[in-house]
Design an enzyme around this catalytic site. Structure first.
Site, mmCIF file in Angstrom:
data_model
loop_
_atom_site.group_PDB
_atom_site.id
_atom_site.type_symbol
_atom_site.label_atom_id
_atom_site.label_comp_id
_atom_site.label_asym_id
_atom_site.label_seq_id
_atom_site.Cartn_x
_atom_site.Cartn_y
_atom_site.Cartn_z
ATOM 1 N N HIS A 112 0.822 -1.222 0.000
ATOM 2 C CA HIS A 112 0.000 0.000 0.000
ATOM 3 C C HIS A 112 0.848 1.260 0.000
ATOM 4 O O HIS A 112 0.418 2.286 -0.511
ATOM 5 C CB HIS A 112 -0.929 0.010 1.214
ATOM 6 C CG HIS A 112 -1.896 -1.130 1.222
ATOM 7 N ND1 HIS A 112 -2.312 -1.765 2.364
ATOM 8 C CD2 HIS A 112 -2.514 -1.758 0.203
ATOM 9 C CE1 HIS A 112 -3.155 -2.730 2.059
ATOM 10 N NE2 HIS A 112 -3.282 -2.755 0.752
ATOM 11 N N HIS A 179 5.229 -2.809 10.509
ATOM 12 C CA HIS A 179 4.990 -2.152 9.214
ATOM 13 C C HIS A 179 5.395 -0.691 9.377
ATOM 14 O O HIS A 179 4.791 0.028 10.184
ATOM 15 C CB HIS A 179 3.504 -2.243 8.838
ATOM 16 C CG HIS A 179 3.061 -3.631 8.520
ATOM 17 N ND1 HIS A 179 2.494 -3.973 7.312
ATOM 18 C CD2 HIS A 179 3.135 -4.776 9.231
ATOM 19 C CE1 HIS A 179 2.216 -5.268 7.306
ATOM 20 N NE2 HIS A 179 2.587 -5.777 8.453
HETATM 21 N N1 LIG Z 1 -4.615 -5.701 6.072
HETATM 22 C C1 LIG Z 1 -3.419 -5.126 5.893
HETATM 23 N N2 LIG Z 1 -3.337 -3.791 5.841
HETATM 24 C C2 LIG Z 1 -2.113 -3.249 5.678
HETATM 25 C C3 LIG Z 1 -0.948 -3.994 5.548
HETATM 26 N N3 LIG Z 1 0.095 -3.142 5.411
HETATM 27 C C4 LIG Z 1 -0.429 -1.906 5.468
HETATM 28 N N4 LIG Z 1 -1.774 -1.947 5.623
HETATM 29 C C5 LIG Z 1 -2.774 -0.886 5.758
HETATM 30 O O1 LIG Z 1 -3.267 -0.461 4.526
HETATM 31 C C6 LIG Z 1 -4.098 0.663 4.806
HETATM 32 C C7 LIG Z 1 -4.191 1.603 3.634
HETATM 33 O O2 LIG Z 1 -5.183 2.529 4.036
HETATM 34 P P1 LIG Z 1 -5.468 3.943 3.334
HETATM 35 O O3 LIG Z 1 -6.478 4.665 4.180
HETATM 36 O O4 LIG Z 1 -5.785 3.743 1.899
HETATM 37 O O5 LIG Z 1 -4.040 4.634 3.407
HETATM 38 P P2 LIG Z 1 -3.545 5.882 4.272
HETATM 39 O O6 LIG Z 1 -4.410 7.069 4.014
HETATM 40 O O7 LIG Z 1 -2.087 6.057 4.022
HETATM 41 O O8 LIG Z 1 -3.836 5.350 5.742
HETATM 42 P P3 LIG Z 1 -3.040 5.564 7.097
HETATM 43 O O9 LIG Z 1 -1.926 4.553 7.126
HETATM 44 O O10 LIG Z 1 -4.073 5.271 8.155
HETATM 45 O O11 LIG Z 1 -2.528 6.986 7.130
HETATM 46 C C8 LIG Z 1 -3.523 1.267 6.073
HETATM 47 O O12 LIG Z 1 -4.489 1.143 7.094
HETATM 48 C C9 LIG Z 1 -2.304 0.377 6.375
HETATM 49 O O13 LIG Z 1 -2.059 0.252 7.768
HETATM 50 C C10 LIG Z 1 -1.068 -5.416 5.602
HETATM 51 O O14 LIG Z 1 -0.088 -6.182 5.497
HETATM 52 N N5 LIG Z 1 -2.312 -5.932 5.763
HETATM 53 ZN ZN LIG Z 2 1.727 0.350 4.232
#
Ligand SMILES: Nc1nc2c(ncn2[C@@H]2O[C@H](COP(=O)(O)OP(=O)(O)OP(=O)(O)O)[C@@H](O)[C@H]2O)c(=O)[nH]1
Ligand SMILES: [Zn+2]
Length: 225
Positions: A112, A179
């Site tokens: 992500h 992470h």
């Molecule tokens: N289920 C899962 N989620 C992950 C993993 N690695 C990262 N994530 C999550 O992927 C999500 C992407 O969410 P978004 O809301 O689209 O991204 P963002 O705006 O950068 O979110 P924040 O990290 O909350 O600031 C985040 O909540 C991350 O913590 C993983 O291995 N598994």
């Molecule tokens: Zn991530």
């Protein structure tokens, strides 16, 4: 990617589709060298957009460096030819207890945010006639870790590969990892880590076996990052 290609890539013919790393059908049309060249240009563009001076001595090699690192190192596990040979041997000595390879270092990349995932994997199995070279468990973890990943899929891919190599469903994997997308940005929770578990066959059926597995691995905190 067509089903045939997916199965070839994973060396598996009963894999459910959602276990696969999402790849396009043309994912392997460019050679590794061509990918490095293309990503070098793409990354140069990102750096230029950020306003960085690419003539600077320290920055000028970065696009090439990043491209090589992506293709050959941190995403090297996207290349099917990197899948390790999973040498197995006959269980002549009839060892019929659980075998656990614990504290396998995991360096992966969150799909992500493209930030590191750092932790430990613990893999266990019970032989149904075959045993596997110990290092092959570390190698299969490394192979699937070297992709853009989510931890859930990584855990399941490792179990599936072990099940295929050993011809048994009795395989378990637990990963405890940090992470950096959670620890160093966004919510910036430096303390938290993520635990995922996949239990196949006897591990799924028996609470006793799951407890035994967990007692052997004696969960440690993942690396301080
Ligand atoms: N289920 C899962 N989620 C992950 C993993 N690695 C990262 N994530 C999550 O992927 C999500 C992407 O969410 P978004 O809301 O689209 O991204 P963002 O705006 O950068 O979110 P924040 O990290 O909350 O600031 C985040 O909540 C991350 O913590 C993983 O291995 N598994
Ligand atoms: Zn991530």
């Amino acid at each position: 990617m067509c089903d045939k290609h997916l199965h070839d890539e994973m060396g598996d013919d009963h894999m459910s589709a959602n276990l696969e790393t999402p790849l396009r059908a043309d994912a392997f049309e460019l050679s590794a060298e061509e990918k490095v060249e293309k990503i070098e240009a793409d990354f140069r563009n990102i750096m230029e957009t950020l306003g960085l001076d690419l003539t600077d001595d320290s920055l000028k090699g970065t696009p090439k460096r990043v491209a090589k690192m992506f293709v050959k190192e941190i995403f090297g596990g996207l290349l099917p030819e990197r899948k390790p040979g999973m040498s197995t041997f006959e269980n002549k000595y009839n060892y019929n207890q659980m075998l656990v390879e614990k504290d396998i270092v995991v360096y992966s990349t969150c799909e992500h945010h493209f930030l590191p995932i750092v932790g430990r994997a613990h893999v266990g199995y019970i032989s149904k006639g075959k045993v596997i070279g110990l290092s092959k468990m570390n190698r299969i973890v490394e192979y699937y870790a070297k992709r853009p990943q989510v931890q859930e899929r990584l855990t399941m891919q490792i179990v599936k590969a072990m099940q295929d190599a050993l011809g048994t469903d009795d395989v378990a994997c637990i990963i405890d990892a940090k992470h950096l997308c959670v620890n160093s940005r966004g919510i910036k929770d430096i303390e938290s880590s993520t635990v995922t578990a996949e239990f196949g066959g006897a591990f799924k059926e028996s609470e006793q076996l799951r407890k035994e597995f967990i007692s052997y691995i004696g969960m440690k905190t993942p690396f301080n990052v």
